[in-house]
Scaffold this motif. Structure first.
Motif, PDB file in Angstrom:
ATOM      1  N   UNK A 177       0.798  -1.224   0.000  1.00 56.45           N
ATOM      2  CA  UNK A 177       0.000   0.000   0.000  1.00 56.45           C
ATOM      3  C   UNK A 177       0.825   1.265   0.000  1.00 56.45           C
ATOM      4  N   UNK A 178       2.055   1.189  -0.493  1.00 51.53           N
ATOM      5  CA  UNK A 178       2.927   2.365  -0.530  1.00 51.53           C
ATOM      6  C   UNK A 178       2.813   3.074  -1.871  1.00 51.53           C
ATOM      7  N   UNK A 179       2.779   4.387  -1.824  1.00 53.94           N
ATOM      8  CA  UNK A 179       2.830   5.161  -3.067  1.00 53.94           C
ATOM      9  C   UNK A 179       4.265   5.193  -3.556  1.00 53.94           C
ATOM     10  N   UNK A 180       4.435   5.557  -4.812  1.00 54.43           N
ATOM     11  CA  UNK A 180       5.767   5.731  -5.378  1.00 54.43           C
ATOM     12  C   UNK A 180       6.547   6.761  -4.567  1.00 54.43           C
ATOM     13  N   UNK A 181       5.893   7.867  -4.229  1.00 48.85           N
ATOM     14  CA  UNK A 181       6.546   8.930  -3.451  1.00 48.85           C
ATOM     15  C   UNK A 181       6.967   8.438  -2.071  1.00 48.85           C
ATOM     16  N   UNK A 182       6.115   7.670  -1.413  1.00 48.11           N
ATOM     17  CA  UNK A 182       6.421   7.194  -0.059  1.00 48.11           C
ATOM     18  C   UNK A 182       7.615   6.249  -0.066  1.00 48.11           C
ATOM     19  N   UNK A 183       7.643   5.299  -1.012  1.00 45.55           N
ATOM     20  CA  UNK A 183       8.773   4.372  -1.057  1.00 45.55           C
ATOM     21  C   UNK A 183      10.057   5.105  -1.421  1.00 45.55           C
ATOM     22  N   UNK A 184       9.989   6.017  -2.369  1.00 42.32           N
ATOM     23  CA  UNK A 184      11.182   6.780  -2.754  1.00 42.32           C
ATOM     24  C   UNK A 184      11.741   7.544  -1.556  1.00 42.32           C
ATOM     25  N   UNK A 185      10.864   8.178  -0.789  1.00 38.90           N
ATOM     26  CA  UNK A 185      11.307   8.945   0.383  1.00 38.90           C
ATOM     27  C   UNK A 185      11.936   8.030   1.429  1.00 38.90           C
ATOM     28  N   UNK A 186      11.300   6.888   1.697  1.00 41.65           N
ATOM     29  CA  UNK A 186      11.830   5.958   2.695  1.00 41.65           C
ATOM     30  C   UNK A 186      13.159   5.349   2.255  1.00 41.65           C
ATOM     31  N   UNK A 187      13.328   5.156   0.946  1.00 38.63           N
ATOM     32  CA  UNK A 187      14.560   4.558   0.420  1.00 38.63           C
ATOM     33  C   UNK A 187      15.662   5.592   0.211  1.00 38.63           C
ATOM     34  N   UNK A 188      15.283   6.881   0.262  1.00 32.63           N
ATOM     35  CA  UNK A 188      16.273   7.933   0.067  1.00 32.63           C
ATOM     36  C   UNK A 188      16.712   8.085  -1.379  1.00 32.63           C
ATOM     37  N   UNK A 189      15.800   7.773  -2.303  1.00 32.33           N
ATOM     38  CA  UNK A 189      16.099   7.948  -3.724  1.00 32.33           C
ATOM     39  C   UNK A 189      15.029   8.831  -4.350  1.00 32.33           C
ATOM     40  N   UNK A 190      15.288   9.351  -5.522  1.00 30.44           N
ATOM     41  CA  UNK A 190      14.332  10.220  -6.189  1.00 30.44           C
ATOM     42  C   UNK A 190      13.125   9.452  -6.710  1.00 30.44           C
ATOM     43  N   UNK A 191      11.976  10.117  -6.697  1.00 27.97           N
ATOM     44  CA  UNK A 191      10.744   9.509  -7.198  1.00 27.97           C
ATOM     45  C   UNK A 191      10.887   9.147  -8.676  1.00 27.97           C
ATOM     46  N   UNK A 192      11.529  10.023  -9.448  1.00 32.67           N
ATOM     47  CA  UNK A 192      11.743   9.746 -10.867  1.00 32.67           C
ATOM     48  C   UNK A 192      12.627   8.526 -11.084  1.00 32.67           C
ATOM     49  N   UNK A 193      13.660   8.397 -10.251  1.00 34.52           N
ATOM     50  CA  UNK A 193      14.549   7.230 -10.351  1.00 34.52           C
ATOM     51  C   UNK A 193      13.790   5.952 -10.043  1.00 34.52           C
ATOM     52  N   UNK A 194      12.966   5.991  -8.996  1.00 37.94           N
ATOM     53  CA  UNK A 194      12.184   4.813  -8.639  1.00 37.94           C
ATOM     54  C   UNK A 194      11.204   4.469  -9.756  1.00 37.94           C
ATOM     55  N   UNK A 195      10.573   5.464 -10.332  1.00 40.67           N
ATOM     56  CA  UNK A 195       9.655   5.230 -11.441  1.00 40.67           C
ATOM     57  C   UNK A 195      10.370   4.572 -12.622  1.00 40.67           C
TER      58      UNK A 195
END
Length: 177
Positions: free
Chosen positions: A24-42
């Protein structure tokens, strides 16, 4: 036609997306928790970017999964990045824990820094050849052939190969369920 690395990246991305959505994590939430950019995660999730080992560890921790849940799911899978080659020897999934066994080779003078794994993860390292230092928590341990260290890996840690020869070791990572 996609190259082999691109196909592997697409498989990793699909696994990351499925795990993220199952939690149930958004792309933004996982990116923030992982310390990486949302665009990179996408880009990782869509297979447009191949992940580094550092990125995989960063994403695995907030997802609460071992590295094996993200990478090629077969023994013999190889990851190489930043002077380190990691070959998966075996993964054992049992009720209550996952045990991953890797053969690692760190080039002379290379450093492999790892972010904290999820809570309760423990690592063991047995040096087969070469020498180096393992840093974790407030301590560090110098190791040579035949030496062993066991430590809590739910904190940042690093392996440093000696300057004259590659550090070759068996790395065992135990992740509680």
């Amino acid at each position: 036609m996609a190259r082999a690395g691109e196909a592997a990246g697409a498989g990793v991305g699909a696994r990351i997306r499925a795990l993220r959505e199952a939690r149930g994590l958004s792309l933004s939430a996982l990116a923030a928790q992982a310390g990486i950019g949302k665009g990179s995660l996408s880009e990782l999730e869509t297979g447009r970017r191949n992940p580094t080992l550092d990125t995989l560890y960063a994403v695995a921790a907030p997802l609460g999964v071992p590295l094996a849940a993200l990478v090629d799911d077969h023994d013999g899978a190889v990851l190489a990045h930043g002077g380190m080659v990691t070959t998966r020897v075996r993964v054992l999934r049992e009720p209550g824990r996952t045990t991953e066994v890797y053969l690692i080779r760190l080039a002379p003078g290379a450093v492999r820094s790892s972010p904290a794994h999820s809570h309760g993860v423990e690592e063991q390292l047995v040096v087969v050849a070469g020498s180096g230092v393992v840093e974790y928590g407030d301590g560090s341990v110098a190791l040579g052939p035949g030496d062993h260290v066991r430590f809590a890996a739910d904190q940042p840690h690093a392996y440093r190969a000696g300057p004259d020869a590659a550090l070759e070791a068996v790395n065992v990572i135990v992740t509680p369920a």
